[in-house]
Write an enzyme that holds these catalytic residues in place. Structure first.
Site, PDB file in Angstrom:
ATOM      1  N   GLY A  67     -20.214 -16.689  39.040  1.00 54.56           N
ATOM      2  CA  GLY A  67     -20.199 -15.499  38.183  1.00 54.56           C
ATOM      3  C   GLY A  67     -18.907 -15.355  37.408  1.00 54.56           C
ATOM      4  O   GLY A  67     -18.927 -15.063  36.206  1.00 54.56           O
ATOM      5  N   GLU A  68     -17.785 -15.556  38.077  1.00 51.40           N
ATOM      6  CA  GLU A  68     -16.501 -15.419  37.385  1.00 51.40           C
ATOM      7  C   GLU A  68     -16.308 -16.522  36.360  1.00 51.40           C
ATOM      8  O   GLU A  68     -15.761 -16.286  35.274  1.00 51.40           O
ATOM      9  CB  GLU A  68     -15.331 -15.394  38.365  1.00 51.40           C
TER      10      GLU A  68
END
Length: 147
Positions: A67-68
């Site tokens: 996600g990051e």
């Protein structure tokens, strides 16, 4: 303007920009692959194998790294030449456990401002079932001057 910024400006191809920028050592180690990259939607995959907890489930931190990686790269693309996006907040809710195959992260912007971005990343398994929902907020600032 850097070579990466020039490639982005000339080609208008977000995937080429992302690949030219590079994923970073952690994303490389985890096997993350960008498959689609545009301002309105970014997609990447990651194998479950090699990224699991001792009991064989995809590690919660692996979901967050995927996600990051997507959200920060998307924010940096939005920031544009001479600007830099840095993460200031990230959270994740895991609702299902992947145990094999690959997972796919799909990142969409919730807010694209001059000084802040917010992206939501939905991670699904190979059957299309949601495994994790991640939200990342990035602050946009001027890039440090080259020394």
């Amino acid at each position: 303007m850097t070579d990466i910024d020039t490639a982005r400006d000339d080609a208008g191809d977000g995937l080429a920009w992302a690949q030219g920028r590079g994923k970073g050592a952690l994303a490389e180690r985890m096997g993350i692959e960008f498959v689609e990259f545009a301002a309105e939607r970014c997609v990447a995959t990651m194998p479950v194998e090699g990224n699991t907890q001792p009991v064989g489930l995809l590690h919660g931190g692996a979901y967050v790294v995927l996600g990051e990686s997507l959200g920060s790269m998307a924010a940096n693309m939005h920031a544009g030449p001479g600007r830099l996006a840095v993460g200031v907040d990230i959270n994740a809710t895991h609702t299902r456990s992947a145990t094999s195959g690959i997972v796919t992260g799909t990142c969409i912007p919730l807010h694209l401002g001059r000084s802040m971005t917010v992206h939501e990343i939905v991670v699904t398994d190979e059957q299309g079932r949601r495994c994790s929902t991640i939200r990342i907020t990035n602050m946009i600032k001027d890039a440090p001057a080259a020394s």
